[in-house]
Design an enzyme around this catalytic site. Structure first.
Site, mmCIF file in Angstrom:
data_model
loop_
_atom_site.group_PDB
_atom_site.id
_atom_site.type_symbol
_atom_site.label_atom_id
_atom_site.label_comp_id
_atom_site.label_asym_id
_atom_site.label_seq_id
_atom_site.Cartn_x
_atom_site.Cartn_y
_atom_site.Cartn_z
ATOM 1 N N GLU A 1 0.962 -11.458 -2.727
ATOM 2 C CA GLU A 1 -0.505 -11.507 -2.607
ATOM 3 C C GLU A 1 -1.200 -11.179 -3.924
ATOM 4 O O GLU A 1 -2.405 -11.380 -4.054
ATOM 5 C CB GLU A 1 -0.982 -10.568 -1.486
ATOM 6 C CG GLU A 1 -0.850 -9.070 -1.747
ATOM 7 C CD GLU A 1 0.547 -8.494 -1.500
ATOM 8 O OE1 GLU A 1 1.523 -9.284 -1.394
ATOM 9 O OE2 GLU A 1 0.669 -7.258 -1.436
ATOM 10 N N GLY B 1 0.865 -1.172 0.000
ATOM 11 C CA GLY B 1 0.000 0.000 0.000
ATOM 12 C C GLY B 1 0.896 1.215 0.000
ATOM 13 O O GLY B 1 1.745 1.356 -0.874
ATOM 14 N N GLU B 2 0.753 2.039 0.989
ATOM 15 C CA GLU B 2 1.566 3.254 1.076
ATOM 16 C C GLU B 2 2.041 3.402 2.524
ATOM 17 O O GLU B 2 1.238 3.623 3.431
ATOM 18 C CB GLU B 2 0.722 4.445 0.622
ATOM 19 C CG GLU B 2 1.432 5.764 0.712
ATOM 20 C CD GLU B 2 2.788 5.747 0.041
ATOM 21 O OE1 GLU B 2 2.876 5.392 -1.141
ATOM 22 O OE2 GLU B 2 3.778 6.088 0.714
ATOM 23 N N SER B 3 3.353 3.258 2.706
ATOM 24 C CA SER B 3 3.884 3.190 4.068
ATOM 25 C C SER B 3 3.673 4.488 4.846
ATOM 26 O O SER B 3 3.469 4.464 6.066
ATOM 27 C CB SER B 3 5.373 2.822 4.047
ATOM 28 O OG SER B 3 6.110 3.771 3.314
ATOM 29 N N ARG C 1 12.833 3.615 -0.309
ATOM 30 C CA ARG C 1 11.484 3.652 -0.896
ATOM 31 C C ARG C 1 11.561 3.949 -2.391
ATOM 32 O O ARG C 1 12.423 4.712 -2.834
ATOM 33 C CB ARG C 1 10.622 4.721 -0.229
ATOM 34 C CG ARG C 1 10.222 4.390 1.186
ATOM 35 C CD ARG C 1 9.363 5.471 1.796
ATOM 36 N NE ARG C 1 8.099 5.624 1.096
ATOM 37 C CZ ARG C 1 7.539 6.786 0.784
ATOM 38 N NH1 ARG C 1 8.161 7.922 1.062
ATOM 39 N NH2 ARG C 1 6.384 6.825 0.180
ATOM 40 N N ILE D 1 5.653 -3.021 -7.523
ATOM 41 C CA ILE D 1 4.902 -1.777 -7.775
ATOM 42 C C ILE D 1 5.483 -0.677 -6.887
ATOM 43 O O ILE D 1 5.364 -0.750 -5.662
ATOM 44 C CB ILE D 1 3.405 -1.959 -7.456
ATOM 45 C CG1 ILE D 1 2.804 -3.122 -8.265
ATOM 46 C CG2 ILE D 1 2.643 -0.653 -7.725
ATOM 47 C CD1 ILE D 1 1.396 -3.522 -7.833
ATOM 48 N N ARG D 2 6.113 0.302 -7.489
ATOM 49 C CA ARG D 2 6.802 1.354 -6.710
ATOM 50 C C ARG D 2 7.530 0.732 -5.522
ATOM 51 O O ARG D 2 7.400 1.147 -4.371
ATOM 52 C CB ARG D 2 5.816 2.426 -6.221
ATOM 53 C CG ARG D 2 5.320 3.331 -7.323
ATOM 54 C CD ARG D 2 4.351 4.381 -6.817
ATOM 55 N NE ARG D 2 3.150 3.791 -6.264
ATOM 56 C CZ ARG D 2 2.803 3.827 -4.991
ATOM 57 N NH1 ARG D 2 3.553 4.447 -4.099
ATOM 58 N NH2 ARG D 2 1.706 3.243 -4.580
ATOM 59 N N HIS E 1 4.932 -8.209 -4.277
ATOM 60 C CA HIS E 1 3.574 -8.494 -3.788
ATOM 61 C C HIS E 1 3.178 -9.943 -4.055
ATOM 62 O O HIS E 1 2.454 -10.199 -5.029
ATOM 63 C CB HIS E 1 2.570 -7.581 -4.496
ATOM 64 C CG HIS E 1 2.708 -6.143 -4.151
ATOM 65 N ND1 HIS E 1 2.108 -5.579 -3.056
ATOM 66 C CD2 HIS E 1 3.391 -5.146 -4.753
ATOM 67 C CE1 HIS E 1 2.399 -4.293 -3.007
ATOM 68 N NE2 HIS E 1 3.180 -4.006 -4.015
ATOM 69 N N CYS F 1 6.181 -5.103 0.478
ATOM 70 C CA CYS F 1 6.334 -3.765 -0.122
ATOM 71 C C CYS F 1 6.209 -2.681 0.956
ATOM 72 O O CYS F 1 7.139 -2.538 1.756
ATOM 73 C CB CYS F 1 5.357 -3.594 -1.269
ATOM 74 S SG CYS F 1 5.867 -2.319 -2.425
HETATM 75 N N1 GLN Z 1 6.180 3.067 -2.408
HETATM 76 C C1 GLN Z 1 5.243 2.611 -1.423
HETATM 77 C C2 GLN Z 1 5.626 3.105 -0.033
HETATM 78 O O1 GLN Z 1 6.575 3.776 0.136
HETATM 79 C C3 GLN Z 1 5.124 1.112 -1.396
HETATM 80 C C4 GLN Z 1 4.468 0.633 -2.651
HETATM 81 C C5 GLN Z 1 3.697 -0.623 -2.483
HETATM 82 O O2 GLN Z 1 3.429 -1.103 -1.374
HETATM 83 N N2 GLN Z 1 3.275 -1.151 -3.601
HETATM 84 O O3 GLN Z 1 4.942 2.779 0.888
#
Ligand code: GLN
Length: 190
Positions: free
Chosen positions: A175, A47-49, A108, A137-138, A173, A79
């Protein structure tokens, strides 16, 4: 059957729940400190940390999770979840909090931006029957891994799957693919 919590504040919670249920685990979604009761392990999703850091504070979950981890609770972060479990975070927000239970330094978005997302066939130490399809993903990668950390897979020489004791972290991921072998690495160790 182990009882496994999935941190359900943000991110790809449902996909982790499905994978864990498919492996026969007893799964609980964790939104409040009470939800941590009786779990053998915690999954921290992608997700997004930075968002998860804020939600961990506002939900009152940060300290209770930190305590359970300090007591030796198992954890699996993917991630953003990997970032939350790392000891040091580069290119993070200055106020971003993380649990520091794996002796790794992660950067990150190390592979680039959203458009640089990719899939790779990963050879994973301890996982038989061929490479694992891994979705990035990112994604972060690991810039430094301490002596107590086992590096289980790399991309271009960068560690992307690591284990320290009963804590497993993946930059990708598992999942999001149908392959349950990485979840099984975690669940099988409980
Ligand atoms: N770039 C995201 C972060 O810093 C992580 C990306 C992801 O979980 N797919 O949280």
């Amino acid at each position: 059957m182990p009882k496994i919590g999935v941190l359900a504040l943000q991110g790809d919670v449902r996909e982790h729940v499905s994978a864990l249920v498919a492996l026969g685990a007893d799964v609980v979604e964790v939104r409040t400190p009470q939800d941590l009761a009786g779990i053998d392990g915690l999954v921290l999703p992608g997700g997004e940390s930075t968002t998860m850091s804020l939600l961990l504070e506002s939900s009152g979950l940060f300290e209770p999770i930190a305590e359970r981890l300090a007591e030796g609770m198992a954890a699996f972060g993917t991630c953003a979840g990997m970032i939350l479990l790392a000891g040091e975070v580069l290119d993070g927000r200055p106020d971003q909090r993380f649990f520091g239970v794996v002796d790794i330094t992660v950067r990150r978005n190390a592979f680039g931006r959203q458009v640089d997302s990719f899939e790779a066939a990963l050879d994973v130490e301890g996982v038989a029957a061929g490479p694992v399809d891994a979705v990035f993903i990112r994604a972060p990668f690991v810039e430094r891994a301490g002596d107590d950390v086992d590096v289980l897979a790399t991309v271009d020489g960068h560690p992307v799957l690591c284990r320290q004791g009963n804590v497993l972290v993946a930059a990708f991921h598992p999942e999001l693919s149908q392959d349950l072998r990485i979840h099984d690495l975690f669940v099988g160790g409980l």
